[in-house]
Design an enzyme around this catalytic site. Sequence first.
Site, PDB file in Angstrom:
ATOM      1  N   THR A 188      32.372  45.245  42.016  1.00 61.19           N
ATOM      2  CA  THR A 188      33.737  44.771  42.144  1.00 61.19           C
ATOM      3  C   THR A 188      34.776  45.751  41.675  1.00 61.19           C
ATOM      4  OG1 THR A 188      35.293  43.083  41.562  1.00 61.19           O
ATOM      5  CG2 THR A 188      33.878  43.806  39.831  1.00 61.19           C
ATOM      6  N   GLU A 269      45.524  37.481  40.148  1.00 60.01           N
ATOM      7  CA  GLU A 269      46.942  37.513  40.512  1.00 60.01           C
ATOM      8  C   GLU A 269      47.584  36.134  40.397  1.00 60.01           C
ATOM      9  OE1 GLU A 269      47.207  41.407  43.409  1.00 60.01           O
ATOM     10  OE2 GLU A 269      46.738  39.476  44.303  1.00 60.01           O
ATOM     11  N   ASN A 391      51.552  38.391  46.639  1.00 66.32           N
ATOM     12  CA  ASN A 391      50.901  38.908  47.834  1.00 66.32           C
ATOM     13  C   ASN A 391      51.739  38.816  49.099  1.00 66.32           C
ATOM     14  OD1 ASN A 391      48.332  39.995  46.986  1.00 66.32           O
ATOM     15  ND2 ASN A 391      48.068  37.943  46.132  1.00 66.32           N
ATOM     16  N   SER A 396      56.301  45.976  49.050  1.00 69.17           N
ATOM     17  CA  SER A 396      57.729  46.291  48.942  1.00 69.17           C
ATOM     18  C   SER A 396      58.160  46.426  47.484  1.00 69.17           C
ATOM     19  CB  SER A 396      58.554  45.240  49.677  1.00 69.17           C
ATOM     20  OG  SER A 396      57.904  43.988  49.692  1.00 69.17           O
TER      21      SER A 396
END
Lengths: 396, 396
Positions: A188, A269, A391, A396
């Site tokens: 991983t 996340e 996500n 950006s």
Amino acid sequence: MDQIQNKVKKLDEYQWPQGFFSDGIHAGLRDGLDLGWIYSETPAAAAGVYTTSQFQAAPTKLTKNTINLNHQLQAVVMNSVCANSCTGPQGEADALVMQQAVADKMTIDSNLVGVASTGVIGQYMPMGLITAGIKKLELGDSDKVAHAVMTTDSHAKTISVAADIDGETVIVSGFCKGSGMIHPNMATMLGFVTTDAKIASYELQALLSEHVNDTFNQITVDGDTSTNDMVTVMANGASGVDVAASDEFEAAFHQVLSYLAQEIAADGEGATKLVEANVKHAETKEDAQKIAKQIVGSNLVKSAIFGDDANWGRIMGAIGQTDAKLDVDHVSLWINGIQLVKDSISVNFDEAVVKETLASSKVVIDVDVNVGEASGQAWGCDLTYDYVKINASYRS
Amino acid sequence: MDQIQNKVKKLDEYQWPQGFFSDGIHAGLRDGLDLGWIYSETPAAAAGVYTTSQFQAAPTKLTKNTINLNHQLQAVVMNSVCANSCTGPQGEADALVMQQAVADKMTIDSNLVGVASTGVIGQYMPMGLITAGIKKLELGDSDKVAHAVMTTDSHAKTISVAADIDGETVIVSGFCKGSGMIHPNMATMLGFVTTDAKIASYELQALLSEHVNDTFNQITVDGDTSTNDMVTVMANGASGVDVAASDEFEAAFHQVLSYLAQEIAADGEGATKLVEANVKHAETKEDAQKIAKQIVGSNLVKSAIFGDDANWGRIMGAIGQTDAKLDVDHVSLWINGIQLVKDSISVNFDEAVVKETLASSKVVIDVDVNVGEASGQAWGCDLTYDYVKINASYRS
């Protein structure tokens, strides 16, 4: 087992094993640290496990080939921001240039240098910044390298464990990065384990391949497998302690992998909670692990846990979705020790109490499938608004 | 093919095939319609496909057994709010009571009555309300039944198609519900197709099993398979038109299934966009379908599409995660017709133009894996804040 655990202690701070150096610097790829390395004063026995993605990134492929060549590494150079994946022949050339730059800097064979990259897929490496940065790397003892490879990670993930082996001390240290695109298969994200133990490379590889299955391969954040996943281990023998067949070394090694894997899951996340699933009385270990991973991987279970909702039907949904053998009419289920399900139907539980325990930073789901003696575990995290936010705008 | 399509027309409004009646009422399970049925004036040839979850809900199991008994149905009763799943022997008894209540009401054999439930898993059916409600069901011609089975669906999903078969008209109509816990395997959520065509039940089952693989089984919203998934078809022959081996009938039947499946994907919980993946030049159809489904199922791809981000590396990540055969150095990729990837690396595309097209309500991803002649499709949706919001508080 308790006797072994008494001889294996997690240290309060990260510490490099004897003979290992490292550094992390700002090479200009982003604000903050973005390039780093590990360097051993002598060539170290090396082992690795790599992503099973069919699009293996150039640095991942290069490091795999390098380790397979002579099972030794003296240095690993690594960067964030750019994954050097889906970059074709140019990407492969760039990874080779990174490897050679470290070899030239230290006057060592390029076949002793591993390369690891993480970041956006499909963009070319800013090689001017990279090669200039490599020239600036020093032989320090900080944990800056763990910061240099962070992407959406909220903090550096490091651990050092000391093992007492017949009165002598061996250190096993590891760090890793990983927060999204986490659903390892064979390995991983990026994990780097170092130890001053003396061990043959084939034994090191066997240990890594075995323990990665119970640790890194049993975590998931979003079900997506990266093109760059890799865990490497370097053992330079600087402690002079031979750890062949040492239970204490194996315990220390497992502790490092297990800790790092759970750190990745907990720092998924947008995550607010670590979710652990323990499955017992399965027919085989593979079945138990499959069920555990399906539970922690379910978007519906993850969303319910984010909302402190004791919606156990979704956990049953995840269990039933697998092909693992179950006693379908006699499955039991607990959340943080409170039983919700017996014989596959609801028991009389206090919703308010379960809701309160679901608000903890760690949620443990225990499942008994009542068909055998095997157990398995997996780790994941909740699914939150912030996962989507991160996500929906990663580039950006 | 074009000749066949000219004879198969989607109707502007939902219309029951000849000899079918239905109703949807408020039985008191929630605000709004919550109980409904379909009734055929004569026993209809019947076919079904059912969830592969090991925890098959009581009504799903009962309907499967009922259809398998004599391949006929005359009525299907259905409710939302409560899934009657993971409810043990009590749940099985409740499903039988629902079946018998319809049989008694219409004086027909209980083996001609199907039962379908959807809603929260693990709660018992409010049988007083259900049996009182069944007594109130009438022989109407509205589409209220499609509203009665909605859960988090934003609208009713219905379609009617007329097929001209040698100058005679056959109607194929279908409706379905489904928005979350959508990742069918063999079948999906609840879908109900009715037709006045004359067809043998074994042929009907063969058609359903074949076409469900390219339609319902190729959609995903969140990777979670429900315990209640089921699609049934009833053909009562009221048109008098024998459709054995009719290409027009097959085309109409496929259009109904394909439309309903895409409607579910587009109306995925919290979704703002339908995502379609088309994979071509795969070695086998299974490979093409596997890749397409992996793409539309990836949380990272889904989040990027929500954010109008042309992050094609994540699509490559999803493709590489499968074990489908690829020409790894020669994969091409388009988004809404704009090529982003050729030979597995980035082509020079205009980010602003792709960002603009990603803001459409339908995003089409085309992939060429360059190893064979087979194609496959799949449908999904974007992953949004609202998906998390809906599922963090589904029960409250």
